[in-house]
Each structure stands twice: as C-alpha cells, then as structure tokens.
Enzyme design. Structure first.
Site, PDB file in Angstrom:
ATOM      1  N   HIS A  67      -7.846   2.593   3.775  1.00  0.00           N
ATOM      2  CA  HIS A  67      -7.185   3.611   2.942  1.00  0.00           C
ATOM      3  C   HIS A  67      -5.770   3.158   2.570  1.00  0.00           C
ATOM      4  CE1 HIS A  67      -6.131   8.033   2.184  1.00  0.00           C
ATOM      5  NE2 HIS A  67      -4.958   7.450   2.225  1.00  0.00           N
ATOM      6  N   GLU A  68      -5.012   2.702   3.566  1.00  0.00           N
ATOM      7  CA  GLU A  68      -3.637   2.266   3.321  1.00  0.00           C
ATOM      8  C   GLU A  68      -3.585   0.950   2.556  1.00  0.00           C
ATOM      9  OE1 GLU A  68      -1.085   4.092   3.739  1.00  0.00           O
ATOM     10  OE2 GLU A  68      -2.214   5.680   4.736  1.00  0.00           O
ATOM     11  N   HIS A  71      -3.623   1.717  -1.111  1.00  0.00           N
ATOM     12  CA  HIS A  71      -2.286   2.045  -1.632  1.00  0.00           C
ATOM     13  C   HIS A  71      -1.457   0.776  -1.843  1.00  0.00           C
ATOM     14  CE1 HIS A  71      -2.893   6.273  -1.171  1.00  0.00           C
ATOM     15  NE2 HIS A  71      -2.869   6.278   0.151  1.00  0.00           N
ATOM     16  N   ASP A 164      -1.177  12.293  -0.129  1.00  0.00           N
ATOM     17  CA  ASP A 164      -1.535  11.651  -1.399  1.00  0.00           C
ATOM     18  C   ASP A 164      -1.693  12.681  -2.517  1.00  0.00           C
ATOM     19  OD1 ASP A 164      -1.543   9.201  -0.112  1.00  0.00           O
ATOM     20  OD2 ASP A 164      -3.669   9.310   0.382  1.00  0.00           O
TER      21      ASP A 164
END
Length: 398
Positions: A67-68, A71, A164
């Site tokens: 997930h990170e 980003h 987010d």
C-alpha cells in the site's frame, strides 16, 4: 521516525520498522490465535493457531507495505523525493519530502494506496473461493487477508486528513477552488471532525462493555487529531511564509567563536558571560563547525585549557546548512523533520547568518499580534516604501 530500524531497500526506498509495530504484531498474533482461527479452522492446537496468527500478521503488514509502496512509487513518478517507508503501530507511512505540485498529482498519489489494498483483498478473496471447500489453514488465512485488506482500503477512504481519503478530498477541493491552502483547511477540518467522532465512539465502546476496543478507537482518534492539527499548522506556515526567503528571517550577525581558542576560554569568555548553549565556529572567514554544551561536557574539565575548540566541535560537513535564497517553507520542513533548532546560512562557503527556531516563532507571534496574514516579500516591502531602521536592536545570540 525515532525508534525505528532498517530492514532493507525496495526500488531504492529504505524500509524501516518502528518498535511500536512489534507491539501490534504480538497483539494481532494473539488475537487471531484466540479468535479468528479457532472458528475458521477448528480442531487444532494452540501452537498451530499462534503460528497461523503470526503468518497472517506478517502477510497483513506485507500488504500495508505494498500500500505504501504504491504511494511512494507514484510520488517518485511525479518527480518527488521519497526518503523511506516506516511500518509502525498504525500501519505505515511514506516519508515523501515534498508536496504534490498539482491537484491531479495529489489525487493519484493518494488514491493508489486504497486501490492496492482493495485489489489485494479482492485477489485474496478469489483464491479463498477456490480453496474454501478444503476447510484448510490456507483458506482461513486467505479469508482473513481478504477481509483485512478490504477494510483497510475502505478505512483509508474515509475523508479525514491525513487518511488517503482526506488527501483525495483535498485534491478535489484544490481542483474546484484552485487554492491548495483552502483545500488543506477544508480537509484538515473534516479530519479533526472525524478524529473527534472516533474518540467519542471509543468512549461509548469503553462504557458499553468493550473497554479494549474503546481504548483502541480512542487511540486512533487521538492519532488522527494530532496529525490533522499538525498539517493545519504547517499549512498556516506555508501561507505566512509564501515567497519568503531565508535571508529575510535570518540573523545576519550571529555569535561566532574562533576554532583555535581553548575550551576554557570559550566557557569563560563566551558561554558563561552571554548564557550561550552553542556557538558557530569559524576558521578565519570560513564556517568550520558548531560547538555545544554537550560537546564540551564530553571533555574532562582538567583538559579544557589545552583542548582547542576545533578538536571538539561538530564539523560543518555534519551540519545541516541552508542558503539565503532558499524558501522558508522548505526550510521549516527541514527544521521540523530533522528536529533542528538553528541552521547556519552559508553562501559561497562563507557564513552570512543563522536561522533559529526562536526567531521564526517570534516572527509568527509579532505577525499574529499585528493581524498580518503573510510575511511581505522584499519586492512588496520596497513597493510600499522604506521600512524604519531600529539601531538599538542587538543581534540574537546563537
């Protein structure tokens, strides 16, 4: 983030684990071993359940890492610098050193994380459907990963900054209004509202017979509230210091000491009479380093008369320095991120001033009392006439 250790590098991005993550790893493993797996995969030993809980917790944090990474990679594709990713008690955080330059960039950088979480959840659920007939340990793990990632994706889409979803909201308001500052104010206000709702929900849970769940929800609310307030404060700084350079805020006459004097002379003639805690050290006209009380204390007192300052100081290559032309917004990020109280201002290897946190705070206080919303730039000041010079002001001590 303090209290973290590096575990490796992915795509040139350093990956760190905070010690708080180890706490949640233990708690999550125990929770899964005592709750989820006995019902999803009955008839096994406690050791088996603990092992399955540990594996599932590790896989969940791999999902958080992906997930990170989403980003970070989108940010890097936009030309933004990504320092590291840290896994900690609330999941993970990507340390992206600049803000997106456009509303579209903000939107895609924010939305990619929840999209990845939802995609992982969907893939895990698909494999669970294929394996569900076996009633196996693998099916139980897959179902947990599916549920956890889908919940993680949905949770992150809550429109409360700094989640987010809050950043997505900020991007939308930014696009509609064309004003990133207004967008930040709207997103952080809603973020604080969401945080208070979590805290209230936690209180209700605590007094309704679920004290552990209530404490956890309150803790999440407190974290979101603190983060939203921090971002709002940073947005205020950005507004106040728009187009302002270091040269406008620095002290152009900082206290300096020669590198060749002894520690005893430094203490007797500089630190004690003037109440200094630190001083910039000069080698002729060139900045050589910084000497602090802590540096002096490491030297036995009987050696002070024979020990030159230059032997004890932190050399200039170990200091963070800035140039007079740098924007104050970027420098404040550096000061806060590195927890630095003062920065030498250097041009062509020569010291031209020092920027201190105290000076910035005083400037903010004065402008707040005067009702000024933004620091005037040099050009604005010149267009409004010359400013009155005050000759009785003394230079600020370092």
């Amino acid at each position: 983030m303090p209290g973290s250790f590096r575990i490796g590098t992915i795509a040139g991005i350093d990956i760190y684990v905070n010690f708080s993550w180890l706490i949640i790893l233990v708690l999550l493993t125990d929770s899964l071993a005592s709750g989820w797996f006995p019902s999803a995969y009955p008839g096994q030993t406690l050791v088996t359940y603990l092992l399955l809980g540990f594996i599932s917790a590790i896989l969940l944090f791999v999902s958080v890492l992906l997930h990170e990474l989403g980003h970070s990679l989108v940010a890097r594709a936009q030309g933004l610098s990504v320092k590291s990713i840290v896994l900690f008690i609330f999941g993970g955080v990507s340390n992206i050193e600049q803000e997106p330059r456009t509303a579209g960039g903000e939107f895609w950088m924010a939305v990619i994380g929840p999209v990845i979480s939802l995609a992982i959840g969907g893939i895990a659920y698909g494999f669970f459907v294929l394996a569900s007939g076996s009633k196996s340990a693998l099916a139980a793990i897959l179902m947990y990963l599916a549920a956890a990632n889908i919940l993680l994706g949905i949770f992150n889409l809550i429109p409360g900054f700094p989640l987010d979803g809050g950043r997505v909201l900020r991007a939308i308001v930014w696009k509609v209004t064309g004003r990133p500052t207004t967008a930040t104010q709207v997103a952080t206000f809603i973020g604080q509202l969401v945080a208070y709702l979590f805290i209230l929900w936690g209180i209700l849970q605590f007094f309704s017979g679920n004290p552990l769940g209530g404490i956890w929800l309150g803790f999440i609310g407190w974290f979101l509230l603190t983060a939203a307030q921090s971002v709002r404060a940073q947005a205020t700084y950005d507004t106040l210091f728009k187009d302002v350079t270091v040269s406008q805020m620095m002290n152009a006459h900082p206290m300096t000491v020669p590198a060749n004097i002894s520690l005893q002379k430094l203490v007797d003639e500089y630190f004690l009479p003037q109440g200094l805690r630190s001083a910039l050290v000069m080698q002729g006209d060139i900045l050589a380093g910084l000497i602090t009380l802590s540096d002096i204390r490491h030297v036995p007192r009987e050696e002070w008369p024979q020990t030159p300052v230059g032997f004890v100081m932190k050399s200039v290559d170990k200091l963070h320095v800035v140039s007079p032309q740098q924007n104050m917004k970027d420098v404040l990020v550096l000061m806060n991120g590195r927890d630095v109280n003062q920065l030498p201002v250097v041009e062509n290897e020569r010291l031209v001033g020092v920027l201190s946190r105290d000076a910035v705070i005083r400037s903010l206080e004065v402008r707040q009392r005067l009702g000024l919303r933004q620091v005037r730039t040099d050009e604005e000041s010149q267009s409004q006439g010359p400013r009155e010079e005050h000759k009785d002001q003394e230079p600020h001590a370092v």
